[in-house]
Each structure stands twice: as structure tokens, then as C-alpha cells.
Design an enzyme around this catalytic site. Sequence first.
Site, PDB file in Angstrom:
ATOM      1  N   SER A 124       2.552   2.707  -0.850  1.00 47.53           N
ATOM      2  CA  SER A 124       1.207   2.177  -1.086  1.00 47.53           C
ATOM      3  C   SER A 124       0.206   3.011  -0.293  1.00 47.53           C
ATOM      4  O   SER A 124       0.542   3.576   0.753  1.00 47.53           O
ATOM      5  CB  SER A 124       1.132   0.720  -0.636  1.00 47.53           C
ATOM      6  OG  SER A 124      -0.204   0.245  -0.659  1.00 47.53           O
ATOM      7  N   TYR A 148       1.922  -6.002   5.937  1.00 51.50           N
ATOM      8  CA  TYR A 148       2.237  -5.277   4.697  1.00 51.50           C
ATOM      9  C   TYR A 148       2.073  -3.773   4.906  1.00 51.50           C
ATOM     10  O   TYR A 148       2.936  -2.979   4.498  1.00 51.50           O
ATOM     11  CB  TYR A 148       1.320  -5.759   3.569  1.00 51.50           C
ATOM     12  CG  TYR A 148       1.492  -4.986   2.281  1.00 51.50           C
ATOM     13  CD1 TYR A 148       2.624  -5.146   1.504  1.00 51.50           C
ATOM     14  CD2 TYR A 148       0.506  -4.085   1.849  1.00 51.50           C
ATOM     15  CE1 TYR A 148       2.795  -4.430   0.329  1.00 51.50           C
ATOM     16  CE2 TYR A 148       0.670  -3.371   0.682  1.00 51.50           C
ATOM     17  CZ  TYR A 148       1.814  -3.551  -0.086  1.00 51.50           C
ATOM     18  OH  TYR A 148       1.978  -2.822  -1.251  1.00 51.50           O
TER      19      TYR A 148
END
Length: 263
Positions: A143, A156
Site C-alpha cells: 500500500s 495498518y
Amino acid sequence: MKKLIGKVILITGASGGLGEKIALHAANQGATIIGVARRKDRLEKVITQCKELSQTEAYAFELDVADKNQVTEVLTNILQITPKIDYLINNAGFGVMENFVDLDMNRVEDMFKVNVLGLMQIAQIIAKKMKAQGSGEIVNIASMAGKIATPKASAYAATKFAVIGFSNALRLELASSSINVMTVNPGPMQTEFFTHAGQDNAYLKSLGKVVLDPDKLAKRIVRNLGSKKREINAPWYMQIASVAYAIFPKLGDYLTGGVFNKK
């Protein structure tokens, strides 16, 4: 010409979102798809579509990548039905978007089990198979959060920083075995991810044109399979932003913590 005829692709998290789109685009190129996911009913629908597109066999396996024993069992079964795995797409993952001080540590542990440890376990098992066959490619879906951390994404982002670091080292380790490791770093994407992460539709709307189309990204990923590409970063200007962040960290903190903080 369908460039993936005769190729076998294992995709985690293939029941929806980016994983589903990758499976369909790869099947359209003639690949044999092996999809794994927790949602078996949705996965089987995707696999049925894959069979229609590829005009070859495709397989669905129920799997929770956070369960170490289940990963070993399911991958053992998979490797018994196919003589090779040409591509592994490590796509399964999830996030929880909350301020870290309010975040349940059990959820943090869950994120690491799925996003990092499960990904690593699967990569290890399949990398051994690829080394034995003398070829292959591992694609780890990370990501842009692993390059630019933002508020409410602390845990995250930590998992995705880990995936990028792991991928970079694994690439070097496997290079002599003719196995490539490609990392994909998407920005915000129009999938169910943010709903499960605790963000409503208003968050994605506030981002405007920054939000990625998973179908377009999946097509790009499939197009680059076998190209020995190191990374795919999308959108491209977020990659530029990540480089600028490294050079001007104080300005980066100001922008990501204030102006661009829309969670």
C-alpha cells in the site's frame, strides 16, 4: 494473443475487490486460476467466471490466511493438484482506521497475522516450490500507506511498511533462482476496504480523483506479470509524494497530518 495460457496463478483474497479483478483479468489471458479466500460462496462465483473466461480449469479453496495450520493444510492440497505455481498474488489483507490510542490491540494483532505473517508464510511455501521448478514470480500487494503514513492508519501502515521491507529483501534473496518479487502499492481504492476499516462513503468521496479503480489497477498488474518489474505505485503522483516526503519530512508531516487528513 493470450499471454498467460498454460500459466498457473495463485491469488489470495480472490473473492472480491482487487483480488477478484486480478483473477478475472488473468483468466481472460488464459491463466489457470487458484483462488483462496474466507468467503467461499463469493469465491466460487469468481472462480466460475474465471473458468468461462479462460476456458480451462480453475479452483476455489476456503482459507483464512491468519490461521497458520490452515495455510499449511490448504497449500499442501493445492500443490498436490498442480505441478507448478507460476505466479503468487499475495492480495489478502485488511485495515482498521482508528487513532492508535483507541485501537483494540487484538485488532492490531489480527492485522499483522493477515497482512504480514500470513503473507510471509504463503510466500515461503510457494517460494520453495518456485525454487524447485526454477522460475516464478511473487506479487505482494502492499500500500502507499507503507510509504506515507497518515493519522488513523498507524497500525495498518506498520503492516504495509513491513510488507515492503520484506518484499525488498526477498527479491534479493530469490534473484539468483530466477524468481522475481514485485510489490504493488495502491493508494485509496474503490473497494469494500474502507467500509470494513470503519470509514463511510464520505471519506472516499472527499478524496475525489485520487481514488483508484480496482479494475484498471488489476489490468495493469496482470499486464506486468513476467516483466520483472520491481514495483507498481498507483496513482503515480503519490509515488512522487512519497519521495518528496523522504526529502522534506517536516512538510510531509504537515500535509499528511493536516491538509490531506480526511479520515
